[in-house]
Design a protein around this motif. Structure first.
Motif, mmCIF file in Angstrom:
data_model
loop_
_atom_site.group_PDB
_atom_site.id
_atom_site.type_symbol
_atom_site.label_atom_id
_atom_site.label_comp_id
_atom_site.label_asym_id
_atom_site.label_seq_id
_atom_site.Cartn_x
_atom_site.Cartn_y
_atom_site.Cartn_z
ATOM 1 N N SER A 9 5.035 4.749 -4.451
ATOM 2 C CA SER A 9 5.056 5.181 -5.842
ATOM 3 C C SER A 9 3.797 4.747 -6.582
ATOM 4 N N ILE A 10 3.221 5.682 -7.332
ATOM 5 C CA ILE A 10 2.093 5.356 -8.198
ATOM 6 C C ILE A 10 2.517 4.345 -9.257
ATOM 7 N N ASP A 11 3.754 4.466 -9.742
ATOM 8 C CA ASP A 11 4.244 3.520 -10.735
ATOM 9 C C ASP A 11 4.280 2.101 -10.175
ATOM 10 N N THR A 12 4.641 1.953 -8.902
ATOM 11 C CA THR A 12 4.665 0.628 -8.282
ATOM 12 C C THR A 12 3.260 0.057 -8.173
ATOM 13 N N TRP A 13 2.289 0.899 -7.822
ATOM 14 C CA TRP A 13 0.895 0.422 -7.773
ATOM 15 C C TRP A 13 0.420 -0.013 -9.160
ATOM 16 N N ARG A 14 0.837 0.720 -10.185
ATOM 17 C CA ARG A 14 0.460 0.357 -11.548
ATOM 18 C C ARG A 14 1.086 -0.994 -11.923
ATOM 19 N N ARG A 15 2.325 -1.189 -11.547
ATOM 20 C CA ARG A 15 3.006 -2.449 -11.822
ATOM 21 C C ARG A 15 2.362 -3.605 -11.048
ATOM 22 N N PHE A 16 1.868 -3.314 -9.863
ATOM 23 C CA PHE A 16 1.151 -4.326 -9.083
ATOM 24 C C PHE A 16 -0.091 -4.782 -9.845
ATOM 25 N N ALA A 17 -0.850 -3.826 -10.394
ATOM 26 C CA ALA A 17 -2.049 -4.172 -11.162
ATOM 27 C C ALA A 17 -1.702 -5.072 -12.340
ATOM 28 N N ASN A 18 -0.644 -4.727 -13.063
ATOM 29 C CA ASN A 18 -0.258 -5.520 -14.222
ATOM 30 C C ASN A 18 0.298 -6.885 -13.819
ATOM 31 N N SER A 19 0.967 -6.949 -12.673
ATOM 32 C CA SER A 19 1.486 -8.232 -12.191
ATOM 33 C C SER A 19 0.342 -9.158 -11.792
ATOM 34 N N LEU A 20 -0.708 -8.598 -11.204
ATOM 35 C CA LEU A 20 -1.894 -9.392 -10.899
ATOM 36 C C LEU A 20 -2.534 -9.923 -12.181
ATOM 37 N N LYS A 21 -2.554 -9.085 -13.204
ATOM 38 C CA LYS A 21 -3.099 -9.517 -14.493
ATOM 39 C C LYS A 21 -2.271 -10.663 -15.060
ATOM 40 N N LEU A 22 -0.954 -10.576 -14.940
ATOM 41 C CA LEU A 22 -0.074 -11.647 -15.411
ATOM 42 C C LEU A 22 -0.335 -12.932 -14.635
ATOM 43 N N ARG A 23 -0.523 -12.823 -13.336
ATOM 44 C CA ARG A 23 -0.847 -13.999 -12.513
ATOM 45 C C ARG A 23 -2.146 -14.645 -12.985
ATOM 46 N N MET A 24 -3.167 -13.830 -13.198
ATOM 47 C CA MET A 24 -4.472 -14.357 -13.612
ATOM 48 C C MET A 24 -4.413 -14.949 -15.021
ATOM 49 N N ALA A 25 -3.579 -14.358 -15.876
ATOM 50 C CA ALA A 25 -3.406 -14.905 -17.219
ATOM 51 C C ALA A 25 -2.896 -16.338 -17.148
ATOM 52 N N MET A 26 -1.925 -16.573 -16.269
ATOM 53 C CA MET A 26 -1.362 -17.919 -16.184
ATOM 54 C C MET A 26 -2.341 -18.902 -15.567
#
Length: 412
Positions: free
Chosen positions: A70-87
């Protein structure tokens, strides 16, 4: 490393000289890239049918890390990586960390097991590499801190009918008292971090090989997670403790993270049968680690928290509980665990032994804060380090140097 030639590598530059970039600049660039990816993929549903059909065909053929192609899952992966880097950056730039984290959650992060990113042995046709590393190579054994933590909290991973680790494979003889023998298959036993090892990968020449390896039955078909649901849930729990808008309470994300934390396939119901009892543990067991070969390594558990959520706990205790469970859930993926240990000090682990065996920069009992800059094995690489690497790092190129976001001080 603390710094790498990020721009040169991204531009596929293959030969020296390389120019090192500051970690702060690298983080900014990666997050900007992730935002661009997210913005692009958000338009997918508005694309024409022929476009989506062709892209779906490519995903079905080439996508080995999502479950739903799913393209939506890939998009969520990108945002989850951003959340990881934020922390990662919360102690060096709390305002930016909050901004990145809230933006990531608003745009949509991984929220179901079906959206996890992983290499799945069932699909890919391989077994988990830690089995070979541990069982065939004899190169990996349970860490004593992890042993103590799991037993202190009565975790399912060390319960006989669900153990993630095997008991000692051979008898273990005490070095100073040969009459003191740990019988074969008598207990789960780990090794202290920093312990002086001997060469050899068989018990006959290296008795430490007899210490606990991973269970082949339990781990051989476990996914290799690139982004696990539990990690995202624990990240959101930490954000909520910091009073950031994470879309729920710290308790709800913390408890959900524990429920989705198991390493083996989710079709194994044993973890689910045990998790409620585990989550009710209010106080740790007074566990003591003992090394059958050398009792100078013996040490009492440093785990002083339970598992059960208590809204009356201080933010610091809540953070310790979150990071401790995140550490367990992330096993055996080590990098995020190392990041959390450096930035928060959690979970509490045993002091590292023999730090003098490092490069001389480590504080007694501390863990390695970074690894040496890459490229030093050639004269050209050393020149790059001297020309731009040390400046970009902002400190000496030693194991005790803290990277940009690894700053001392309060977690809040």
């Amino acid at each position: 490393y603390g710094s790498i030639p990020y721009v040169d590598h991204k531009n596929n530059k293959e030969t020296n000289p390389f120019t090192f970039n500051k970690m702060a600049d690298i983080y900014e660039t990666i997050v900007d890239n992730l935002d661009t990816i997210n913005a692009c993929l958000k338009h997918y549903e508005q694309r024409p049918g022929w476009y989506k059909s062709r892209l779906n065909g490519i995903l079905q053929q080439s996508d080995w890390v999502t479950k739903d192609f799913s393209i939506d899952t890939w998009r969520r992966f990108a945002n989850s990586l951003k959340l990881r880097m934020a922390m990662h950056i919360v102690k060096v730039d709390r305002t930016k960390a909050q901004k990145w984290a809230q933006e990531a959650v608003t745009e949509g992060v991984i929220e179901t097991e079906n959206q996890e990113i992983a290499l799945d042995p069932v699909v890919s046709g391989f077994t988990h590499p830690l089995v070979d590393i541990s069982k065939l190579w004899g190169d990996s054994r349970l860490n004593a801190s992890f042993e103590s933590l799991l037993f202190s909290l009565k975790h399912p991973y060390v319960q006989d009918d669900y153990a993630l680790f095997e008991k000692n494979s051979s008898q273990i003889v005490n070095e100073t008292n040969p009459e003191e023998i740990e019988p074969t298959n008598s207990r789960i036993v780990g090794l202290r971090a920093g312990i002086s090892m001997v060469s050899g990968q068989t018990v006959s020449v290296n008795p430490r090989i007899a210490y606990s390896a991973v269970s082949s039955n339990r781990i051989s078909m476990a996914p290799l997670y690139l982004m696990k649901l539990s990690e995202v849930q624990f990240l959101r729990a930490e954000g909520a403790v910091r009073n950031w808008a994470m879309g729920g309470s710290a308790q709800s994300f913390y408890e959900a993270g524990i429920r989705s934390a198991q390493l083996d396939q989710r079709t194994n119901s044993q973890y689910g049968e045990k998790v409620d009892e585990y989550m009710s543990v209010e106080e740790p067991v007074a566990y003591a680690y003992t090394d059958p070969m050398d009792h100078t390594n013996d040490i009492a558990s440093v785990t002083k928290i339970g598992v059960k959520w208590n809204e009356g706990d201080t933010p610091e205790t809540k953070l310790e509980k979150i990071i401790t469970q995140k550490y367990i859930a992330g096993f055996p993926y080590s990098y995020e665990a190392w990041n959390d240990l450096r930035r928060t000090g959690y979970p509490k682990i045993f002091p590292v032994l023999n730090v003098e065996d490092g490069d001389g920069s480590l504080v007694q009992g501390d863990l390695i804060r970074k690894i040496p800059l890459p490229g030093r094995d050639t004269s050209a690489g050393l020149s790059d380090i001297q020309t731009s690497g040390i400046e970009a790092l902002g400190g000496t190129d030693t194991q005790g140097t803290r990277v940009w976001w690894d700053v001392e001080g309060s977690n809040f």
